[in-house]
Design an enzyme around this catalytic site. Sequence first.
Site, PDB file in Angstrom:
ATOM      1  CB  CYS A  51      -3.477  -7.846  -1.594  1.00  0.00           C
ATOM      2  SG  CYS A  51      -3.311  -6.166  -0.960  1.00  0.00           S
ATOM      3  CB  SER A  99       3.149   1.343  -0.087  1.00  0.00           C
ATOM      4  OG  SER A  99       3.693   0.532   0.922  1.00  0.00           O
TER       5      SER A  99
END
Length: 332
Positions: A51, A99
């Site tokens: 995503c 991340s």
Amino acid sequence: MYFGDFVVFGINYKEYELNEREEFIKSFPKNLIDSLYNNKKIKGYINLSTCLRVEYYLELDSSYSIEMLRKDLNIDGLFFKSGNEGLNYLFRVVCGFESIIKGEDQILSQIKKSYSIAFEKKHVTSNLNVIFNKAIELGKKFRNRSKIAHNALSLEAISLKFIKSRVDNLEDKSILILGLGDLAIDVMELLKKEKYKKLTITNRSYHRAFEISEIYGANVIGFEDKLNQIVKSDIIISATSAPHLIVKKDEIIHKLDREKEYIFLDLAVPRDIDTELAKEKNIYLYNIDDVWKIYYENLENREALLNQFEYLIEEQILNLEKWASYKKEIKQ
């Protein structure tokens, strides 16, 4: 440099907003990569699509340069990294440096899954095999040494926290989950610890939905009945892999109860829920980028841990270089 034919390209959340990532996924010519592979310009490739990022890790044929690849792709805004820079980037990704949640576990699982899929399709070369096994090995070692993932908030945990921050009480809420991918399953796993009125799930594969329902004590409906179930639900969590909208405003709006509040959490990329629904006063529609905005806890501590154990990346690159030198000597 032995790893000069190793190339990474793609997009991620740092440079692209959600709508831009959606457009890239919808328009990216995957057939072009397959064509380059079939024409032996690319020896092998692994696609990492989540995503938050869409990235391709390639081994180019020695007769095919990164400049040729850029020209053939002809897509603005892509990042390209090759050789040791590409290796360093992959290792940073697998350790969680790149991340939003620093050091999170999910990216390691996603890389393992992407590698496994490519391996099954025979898209993995011997070099990519070694590189990705070293990356996965590093990802595990980094987390064991740093303990950075201890009590870490995952995407599913943040999503649940996000929902709970927007309702007074889950106990009187009916929840509907659209799609049964890894993220949806992880959300359901956390919901097991919560009290709620009712949990309903649906998926294009009814058989899979039925199997999952027995594990989580959920009700199952056919995917074709999702709109009617939305009307009966209070919280709708959508995380399908559909390339198009599965809930359109003109198909659902006349069915909804105007006196009732609905919370939609769309975790899919591309999005599942029509953004036009957010214009209605009784509808609250959130997407995955909204969820990330609540994550700022323990950020400084995580950054310190990343810096402290970054040396593990350098060590692993040296290990790969030693392997490459040994392989080169054998060939000679």
